[in-house]
Design a protein around this motif. Structure first.
Motif, PDB file in Angstrom:
ATOM      1  N   GLY A 807       0.915  -1.045   0.028  1.00 14.56           N
ATOM      2  CA  GLY A 807       0.101   0.093   0.054  1.00 14.56           C
ATOM      3  C   GLY A 807       0.891   1.305   0.015  1.00 14.56           C
ATOM      4  N   ALA A 808       0.289   2.483   0.374  1.00 15.27           N
ATOM      5  CA  ALA A 808       1.013   3.639   0.606  1.00 15.27           C
ATOM      6  C   ALA A 808       1.968   3.699   1.582  1.00 15.27           C
ATOM      7  CB  ALA A 808       0.015   4.688   0.653  1.00 15.27           C
ATOM      8  N   VAL A 809       3.257   4.126   1.278  1.00 12.35           N
ATOM      9  CA  VAL A 809       4.358   4.239   2.243  1.00 12.35           C
ATOM     10  C   VAL A 809       4.888   5.629   2.440  1.00 12.35           C
ATOM     11  CG1 VAL A 809       6.629   3.486   2.979  1.00 12.35           C
ATOM     12  CG2 VAL A 809       4.986   1.735   1.843  1.00 12.35           C
ATOM     13  N   LEU A 810       4.817   6.494   3.436  1.00 12.35           N
ATOM     14  CA  LEU A 810       5.704   7.661   3.711  1.00 12.35           C
ATOM     15  C   LEU A 810       7.011   7.395   3.935  1.00 12.35           C
ATOM     16  CD1 LEU A 810       5.002  10.741   3.744  1.00 12.35           C
ATOM     17  CD2 LEU A 810       4.418  10.198   6.107  1.00 12.35           C
ATOM     18  N   SER A 811       7.982   8.338   3.355  1.00 10.08           N
ATOM     19  CA  SER A 811       9.314   7.862   3.918  1.00 10.08           C
ATOM     20  C   SER A 811       9.884   9.238   4.170  1.00 10.08           C
ATOM     21  CB  SER A 811      10.223   7.197   2.787  1.00 10.08           C
ATOM     22  OG  SER A 811       9.495   5.918   2.409  1.00 10.08           O
TER      23      SER A 811
END
Length: 922
Positions: A807-811
């Motif tokens: 899914g969506a991953v924030l880095s």
């Protein structure tokens, strides 16, 4: 309104689901070929159920009815069936209201829905599962509401609708209850869906681990071979249920397998009593016939030990898919193939349906392994090291994990009262997003320790059919940590950490007291604590002449000291009459007498003291005591580093668990224009003709406009194709300015000196322009821009990306070498909470640079956290945003400044976590 032309058969609507009782059913569209199945199904439905469906006596279906209920266009008229063994057990149908001759003013996005469930299968949750799937189909066909008319006496069906969690209206007229459901998923409907999924999947595992009867298919007449070995282990472990030996080579007149006295049959079909579990240990080519016999007999689940499946290449992979498809068609779940077996030590079960020669001691640790070899090693190691210290509750060897997976076992362990600590060896994670969700839920209640093999492989191990993922192992590790998973690197660490957590209380903090009779060993322990981020107190040296009484007194003092949260006792052999049992008794006595209101974990590190570990773990002698005290057992480690590593993981987990009660919130920002962003995205996708999965990169103006909808400003930058354009741009922005190239091949090349900062006037700007074009190439190649100067600060990078599996991953990371060279980047799943954002920026090793390292001015971390949360909201609100890169982001003492940004759009990927419940496709 004219009905659309008939559509091709929608195969993607097919799904296998787990029902409330743990069995499975297949949901699929009804076709004209199902006419006889429909007639047979209807004949088995009671008159009362028929009356509830049609509001009148309706003993049989006419030919016209059969045609109408089996011919659909899959748009305005859709019928789905739930099947077991290929036969219908329930049906659902919707008809778009205006497609049935209703007035043109009737809404085109509403449909009438009706169910019929065979009486023998009512109460299994079939209608609820069908409602989820037909609602998903309806949404796909632009239907937004369901209407249903139900007789008031049909309380079961009314409950199906009212419990679904959808927004609904209810009215009563003409003796009929009319229900209207808004099909847009809500927080409540998703919660209901996941609760049902949890209970169903947990029950499906329970049926496999607590059977009342087991048939071992492939058990020979003589010792040896997998089947006979499992049967012998099953009997030796004291299985409390009924056991059967099955082998097609048995003589016709053989009824009992001697000397065990186990009933013997040539086929499962010959067993007159119910069979809950079948252990299959026959060559792969004979498995299909065994599965068919088990399905016809009503067996609830299979453990397939047989090899020769996906681990053997394409032909085996096809055989594996057929195995699962066949088993599910009969409502059975499968552990394996290529499994090592299952174990349940509960006193009322005592199941050892595995190749392990002995049933482990009963205890509080659950073990799951995808590898048979690792499973054998873990069982043996835990039995050897943990004898008396901790025992096993359950063990599952998933083999090729073709069907039942770690996610299912997590669902079971969450509510299992016999499991306090869960250990997992994984080689692949089929659904990382779901695993993280389930792991977070389980970790909030009990520790979950995971070691993952194949960390750096480009593909999953042979036999594991999982979706590919682009995210690196370091990202997976961050996401697991976010979910509270204790991730360790080796099988040894898995056992060490599990033993500590299963036998000791959680530490209240990182302060560690160290004491012992070896200054050198204590110093090694002290160094290990510092290396792992703990806060050790200065070691207390008892000297080599210390007696067990000295250990007892020093340990009692440390446990009473409010300045420490855990104690490590170090010991080496000593000269004198004391024995390992004497030292163990002293340590255990000190722990037993410690204040119960502030329990602290204790670990012992010893070098070459035979029998000490066993003495520390052995149950106390309570013979003759009327009210014996609770047993005190202490884990022992042969190396300081191993004990400290296990203690470190316990400290981290305890901190996560304390914080899990308040996971934070996803803040609302009044200046976010979600509707305007959605309209922009729709226009941009159509403008780029983006119809496939390939992403399009937006231009700088489009990127800045879309980011501005979420309150994210990008520092203006104007093109400078020649020196005069650069000067005009600078006057427009105002000096001082920066001059920099934007060509892709020059990104991240700070070593080339391609950026000129603080240019305060025209002459300085022209000189910089000439230097850069002479040094790096012509203006058209460099794509030079002039940008306003941002305040000094720390250069960082903020990214978000969509992974097909996670899914969506924030880095987040610092710009330049720290992120690129050292991989110093932290990650969190979207949507991120305010707590996630705060932890994210503190998770990188270079985080001290943000907080005033070596006297530097601290930067505005609250503003940075807000930026992260706004980016998280953007990609969470709009799944079409499949990539966002903000670089560099300068975090100044006051405020953040985004100097560069790019966004990538694509049609939204399917969200498997918000669709109807279903087992992984095969």
């Amino acid at each position: 309104m004219h009905s659309p032309p008939e559509h091709a058969y929608p195969a993607h609507w097919e799904a296998d689901v787990v029902l409330r009782d743990g069995g499975t059913a297949r949901i699929r569209p009804i076709t004209p070929d199902d006419a006889q199945r429909l007639v047979s199904f209807y004949e088995q439905v009671s008159d009362e159920s028929k009356y509830y469906r049609f509001f009148a006596p309706y003993p049989r279906l006419s030919d016209r009815d059969v045609h109408r209920f089996t011919h659909h266009d899959y748009v305005d008229r859709v019928g789905l069936a739930a099947t077991v063994g290929g036969e219908f057990i329930a049906t659902v149908r919707y008809d778009r209201i205006d497609a049935r001759g209703m007035p043109s003013s009737a809404p085109a996005d509403e449909a009438e829905v009706a169910f019929l469930v065979q009486d023998a299968h009512q109460g299994r949750g079939v209608a609820s599962a069908l409602l989820e799937h037909v609602a998903a189909v309806a949404r796909e066909r632009s239907i937004r509401r369901f209407a249903a008319e139900v007789l008031p006496a049909n309380s079961k069906m009314i409950k199906v609708f009212t419990d679904a969690g959808y927004t609904q209206k209810r009215s009563f007229e003409d003796g009929v209850v009319r229900l209207e459901l808004d099909l847009e998923p809500t927080d409540k409907s998703l919660a209901v869906q996941r609760a049902r999924e949890r209970l169903a999947e947990a029950r499906s595992v329970e049926r496999l681990l607590a059977p009342g009867s087991v048939a071992v298919v492939g058990a020979g007449r003589r010792p040896g071979g997998m089947g006979r070995t499992v049967l012998d282990n099953l009997l030796a472990g004291g299985f409390t249920g009924r056991a059967y030996a099955v082998n097609r080579s048995f003589p016709e007149d053989l009824s009992v397998l001697e000397p065990e006295g186990v009933p013997a049959h040539r086929s499962v079909l010959g067993i007159q009593e119910p069979v809950d579990l079948a252990v299959v240990a026959v060559p792969a080519e004979h498995v299909p016939s065994v599965v068919a016999e088990c399905g016809e007999h009503g067996v609830q689940g299979l453990v397939v030990l047989s090899a020769g499946y996906a681990e053997n290449g394409p032909a085996g992979r096809h055989r594996q898919r057929e195995l699962v498809r066949q088993a599910r068609s009969y409502g059975m779940r499968v552990i394996g193939p290529n499994s090592f077996g299952v174990i349940n030590t509960a006193e009322g079960v005592r199941l050892n349906a595995s190749l392990s020669p002995e049933l482990p001691a009963a205890g509080r640790v659950g073990l799951f392994s995808q590898s048979g070899a690792i499973g054998i090693a873990l069982l043996s190691g835990l039995h050897r090291r943990a004898a008396g210290l901790v025992g096993l509750s359950t063990f599952v060897s998933a083999g090729n994990r073709a069907d039942l997976s770690g996610n299912d076992v997590l669902q079971y362990w969450h509510d299992d009262p016999d499991t306090d600590v869960a250990l997992m060896y994984l080689e692949s994670i089929g659904n990382p997003r779901k695993f993280a969700r389930l792991a977070r839920r389980t970790s909030a209640r009990k520790p979950l320790v995971v070691v993952k093999g194949a960390r750096h492989g480009a593909a999953a191990p042979a036999g594991h059919a999982v979706r590919t993922t682009r995210i690196p192992d370091t990202t997976v590790s961050d996401l697991l940590r976010q979910a509270g998973v204790i991730r360790v690197d080796t099988v040894t660490e898995l056992a060490d950490t599990g033993l500590l957590l299963a036998s000791q209380p959680l530490p209240a903090g990182p302060r560690v007291a160290i004491l012992g009779n070896s200054q050198s060993l204590s110093l090694l322990t002290y160094d290990a604590c510092l290396t792992d981020g703990l806060r050790p107190l200065l070691p207390r040296d008892l000297t080599t002449s210390a007696a067990p009484a000295d250990f007892r007194a020093a340990l009692a003092e440390a446990l009473a000291d409010r300045a420490c949260d855990a104690v490590v006792v170090t010991a080496i052999p000593w000269v004198g009459g004391a024995s390992a049992a004497d030292l163990a008794a002293a340590v255990r006595e000190a722990v037993a007498q410690a204040a119960p209101d502030t329990p602290k974990p204790v670990a012992v590190v010893h070098l070459e003291i035979p029998g000490l570990a066993e003495a520390l773990a052995a149950p106390p002698d309570t013979a003759g005591e009327q009210d014996p005290a609770p047993a005190v057992r202490i884990p022992a480690f042969p190396a300081a580093e191993r004990a400290v590593r296990a203690l470190t993981e316990a400290v981290r987990y305890a901190r996560w668990r304390r914080q899990a009660a308040d996971p934070g919130r996803v803040p609302e920002y009044e200046d976010i224009d979600e509707g305007g962003a959605a309209a922009d995205i729709d226009v941009l996708l159509r403008a780029h003709n983006a119809t496939g999965p390939r992403a399009v990169t937006l231009s700088a103006p489009d990127t800045q406009r879309l980011l501005a909808r979420y309150g994210i400003a990008v520092l203006p930058a104007l093109p400078a194709p020649d020196p005069d354009s650069a000067v005009r741009a600078a006057h427009r922005l105002g000096f001082p300015v920066a001059l920099k190239p934007t060509a892709p091949h020059l990104r991240h090349r700070a070593d080339l000196g391609g950026v000129r900062l603080d240019l305060g006037g025209e002459a300085e700007l022209r000189r910089a322009y000439a230097e850069l074009t002479e040094l790096l190439g012509g203006p058209e190649e460099l794509r030079l821009v002039v940008q306003s100067m941002a305040p000094r600060g720390v250069d960082t990078v903020v990214r978000a990306a969509i992974d097909p599996a996670a899914g969506a991953v924030l880095s987040f990371g610092l710009a330049g070498a720290p992120s690129l060279l050292l991989g110093d980047t932290a990650h969190r799943l979207v949507p991120a909470t305010d707590r996630d954002a705060a932890e994210l920026i503190r998770s990188v090793r270079t985080a001290p640079l943000l907080f005033g390292w070596r006297g530097s001015t601290p930067v505005d971390t609250p503003a940075l956290e807000e930026l992260l949360l706004r980016v998280s909201r953007l990609v969470d609100d709009h799944p079409e945003v499949v990539g966002a890169d903000l670089e560099p982001v300068i975090v100044a003492p006051h405020g953040v400044h985004v100097l560069g940004a790019s966004l990538r759009l694509a049609p939204p990927p399917a969200r498997t976590d918000v669709g109807p419940r279903s087992l992984p496709s095969i």
